[in-house]
Design a protein around this motif. Sequence first.
Motif, PDB file in Angstrom:
ATOM      1  N   GLY A 142       0.818  -1.209   0.000  1.00 27.47           N
ATOM      2  CA  GLY A 142       0.000   0.000   0.000  1.00 27.47           C
ATOM      3  C   GLY A 142       0.851   1.258   0.000  1.00 27.47           C
ATOM      4  N   ARG A 143       0.277   2.303  -0.553  1.00 31.08           N
ATOM      5  CA  ARG A 143       0.970   3.593  -0.629  1.00 31.08           C
ATOM      6  C   ARG A 143       0.615   4.468   0.570  1.00 31.08           C
ATOM      7  NH1 ARG A 143      -1.594   4.249  -6.403  1.00 31.08           N
ATOM      8  NH2 ARG A 143      -2.998   2.815  -5.354  1.00 31.08           N
ATOM      9  N   ASP A 144       1.366   5.565   0.729  1.00 34.44           N
ATOM     10  CA  ASP A 144       1.249   6.444   1.885  1.00 34.44           C
ATOM     11  C   ASP A 144       0.942   7.871   1.416  1.00 34.44           C
ATOM     12  OD1 ASP A 144       1.758   8.155   4.070  1.00 34.44           O
ATOM     13  OD2 ASP A 144       3.438   6.946   4.777  1.00 34.44           O
ATOM     14  N   ALA A 145      -0.225   8.386   1.770  1.00 26.79           N
ATOM     15  CA  ALA A 145      -0.626   9.729   1.341  1.00 26.79           C
ATOM     16  C   ALA A 145       0.260  10.820   1.929  1.00 26.79           C
ATOM     17  CB  ALA A 145      -2.087   9.986   1.692  1.00 26.79           C
ATOM     18  N   THR A 146       0.854  10.576   3.081  1.00 27.41           N
ATOM     19  CA  THR A 146       1.774  11.558   3.665  1.00 27.41           C
ATOM     20  C   THR A 146       2.984  11.742   2.757  1.00 27.41           C
ATOM     21  OG1 THR A 146       1.067  10.961   5.886  1.00 27.41           O
ATOM     22  CG2 THR A 146       3.150  12.140   5.708  1.00 27.41           C
ATOM     23  N   ASP A 147       3.521  10.649   2.237  1.00 23.95           N
ATOM     24  CA  ASP A 147       4.659  10.755   1.335  1.00 23.95           C
ATOM     25  C   ASP A 147       4.238  11.347  -0.006  1.00 23.95           C
ATOM     26  OD1 ASP A 147       7.498  10.398   0.980  1.00 23.95           O
ATOM     27  OD2 ASP A 147       6.981   8.867  -0.492  1.00 23.95           O
ATOM     28  N   LEU A 148       3.028  11.036  -0.456  1.00 28.80           N
ATOM     29  CA  LEU A 148       2.507  11.651  -1.678  1.00 28.80           C
ATOM     30  C   LEU A 148       2.461  13.168  -1.522  1.00 28.80           C
ATOM     31  CD1 LEU A 148       1.097  11.652  -4.453  1.00 28.80           C
ATOM     32  CD2 LEU A 148      -1.054  11.218  -3.222  1.00 28.80           C
ATOM     33  N   LEU A 149       1.968  13.634  -0.396  1.00 28.57           N
ATOM     34  CA  LEU A 149       1.893  15.070  -0.138  1.00 28.57           C
ATOM     35  C   LEU A 149       3.290  15.689  -0.104  1.00 28.57           C
ATOM     36  CD1 LEU A 149       0.046  17.472   0.451  1.00 28.57           C
ATOM     37  CD2 LEU A 149       0.083  16.821   2.860  1.00 28.57           C
ATOM     38  N   ARG A 150       4.252  14.986   0.488  1.00 32.85           N
ATOM     39  CA  ARG A 150       5.640  15.476   0.523  1.00 32.85           C
ATOM     40  C   ARG A 150       6.185  15.621  -0.899  1.00 32.85           C
ATOM     41  NH1 ARG A 150      10.568  13.890  -0.290  1.00 32.85           N
ATOM     42  NH2 ARG A 150       9.943  11.779  -0.814  1.00 32.85           N
ATOM     43  N   LYS A 151       5.917  14.638  -1.760  1.00 27.91           N
ATOM     44  CA  LYS A 151       6.401  14.698  -3.148  1.00 27.91           C
ATOM     45  C   LYS A 151       5.739  15.841  -3.914  1.00 27.91           C
ATOM     46  CE  LYS A 151       7.336   9.762  -3.373  1.00 27.91           C
ATOM     47  NZ  LYS A 151       6.863   8.477  -3.905  1.00 27.91           N
ATOM     48  N   ILE A 152       4.468  16.077  -3.657  1.00 28.11           N
ATOM     49  CA  ILE A 152       3.775  17.196  -4.312  1.00 28.11           C
ATOM     50  C   ILE A 152       4.388  18.516  -3.885  1.00 28.11           C
ATOM     51  CG2 ILE A 152       1.588  18.465  -4.380  1.00 28.11           C
ATOM     52  CD1 ILE A 152       0.233  15.636  -4.299  1.00 28.11           C
ATOM     53  N   LYS A 153       4.665  18.665  -2.601  1.00 26.57           N
ATOM     54  CA  LYS A 153       5.296  19.894  -2.116  1.00 26.57           C
ATOM     55  C   LYS A 153       6.647  20.103  -2.786  1.00 26.57           C
ATOM     56  CE  LYS A 153       3.044  19.848   2.406  1.00 26.57           C
ATOM     57  NZ  LYS A 153       3.232  19.653   3.860  1.00 26.57           N
ATOM     58  N   ALA A 154       7.410  19.026  -2.951  1.00 28.57           N
ATOM     59  CA  ALA A 154       8.714  19.138  -3.612  1.00 28.57           C
ATOM     60  C   ALA A 154       8.532  19.527  -5.080  1.00 28.57           C
ATOM     61  CB  ALA A 154       9.489  17.820  -3.495  1.00 28.57           C
ATOM     62  N   ALA A 155       7.591  18.897  -5.767  1.00 31.43           N
ATOM     63  CA  ALA A 155       7.354  19.216  -7.179  1.00 31.43           C
ATOM     64  C   ALA A 155       6.906  20.667  -7.342  1.00 31.43           C
ATOM     65  CB  ALA A 155       6.310  18.267  -7.765  1.00 31.43           C
ATOM     66  N   GLN A 156       6.045  21.119  -6.444  1.00 31.58           N
ATOM     67  CA  GLN A 156       5.588  22.506  -6.516  1.00 31.58           C
ATOM     68  C   GLN A 156       6.733  23.478  -6.208  1.00 31.58           C
ATOM     69  OE1 GLN A 156       2.175  22.374  -3.839  1.00 31.58           O
ATOM     70  NE2 GLN A 156       0.786  22.071  -5.577  1.00 31.58           N
ATOM     71  N   TYR A 157       7.582  23.118  -5.258  1.00 32.95           N
ATOM     72  CA  TYR A 157       8.723  23.975  -4.925  1.00 32.95           C
ATOM     73  C   TYR A 157       9.662  24.108  -6.123  1.00 32.95           C
ATOM     74  CZ  TYR A 157      12.614  26.151  -2.601  1.00 32.95           C
ATOM     75  OH  TYR A 157      13.609  27.039  -2.267  1.00 32.95           O
ATOM     76  N   VAL A 158      10.016  22.980  -6.718  1.00 30.95           N
ATOM     77  CA  VAL A 158      10.940  22.995  -7.855  1.00 30.95           C
ATOM     78  C   VAL A 158      10.356  23.799  -9.011  1.00 30.95           C
ATOM     79  CG1 VAL A 158      12.004  21.513  -9.614  1.00 30.95           C
ATOM     80  CG2 VAL A 158      12.128  20.872  -7.203  1.00 30.95           C
ATOM     81  N   ARG A 159       9.050  23.658  -9.239  1.00 30.06           N
ATOM     82  CA  ARG A 159       8.415  24.415 -10.330  1.00 30.06           C
ATOM     83  C   ARG A 159       8.501  25.924 -10.085  1.00 30.06           C
ATOM     84  NH1 ARG A 159       4.274  23.637 -14.425  1.00 30.06           N
ATOM     85  NH2 ARG A 159       2.955  25.489 -14.577  1.00 30.06           N
TER      86      ARG A 159
END
Length: 187
Positions: A142-159
């Motif tokens: 199973g996947r973890d929504a907390t880590d998904l949110l962390r990856k989104i924050k990183a993607a948004q930061y880099v953008r």
Amino acid sequence: MALINTKIRPFTAQAYKQGKFIEVTEADVLGKWAVFFFYPADFTFVCPTELGDVADHYADLQSRGVEVFSVSTDTHFTHKAWHDSSDTIGKIQYTMIGDPAGVVTNNFEVMREGQGLADRATFIVDPDGIIQAMEITAEGIGRDATDLLRKIKAAQYVRSHPGEVCPAAWKEGEETLAPSLDLVGKI
């Protein structure tokens, strides 16, 4: 699977969202961040735990301008029945795409050959419709929504910060890196 940095492909699908049947296309994704959250099937075991976990983080995702689209090869009618019969699934407020013909699933290249089921896969799509991150796990993981949110924050930061990148395990507010010749061999 060379989907990173590619634009999502056109699709039209029926979906269930907040008590209504709706139509969703790739145009609905453009202009906002999106998560496509593929899973094998409704009324199963790991899937509802994952979908419920995303539902628990949906307000956080929305506050960051992210829309969630869960996708399975079940119909939108089956999504409604599952939503109405499960307390875990009943808390979902995001869009549940029914993909019985496999168009969306095949567009993202996560159809299990010969099974008609989607892999357990997550895609983060930027406002231009470009895939920025993807994760695929085996059936029992199973996947973890907390880590998904962390990856989104990183993607948004880099953008929003050209020339900077986020190191491993980066959390919002932590230092980033600015790749340069001077940094080579110093990490």
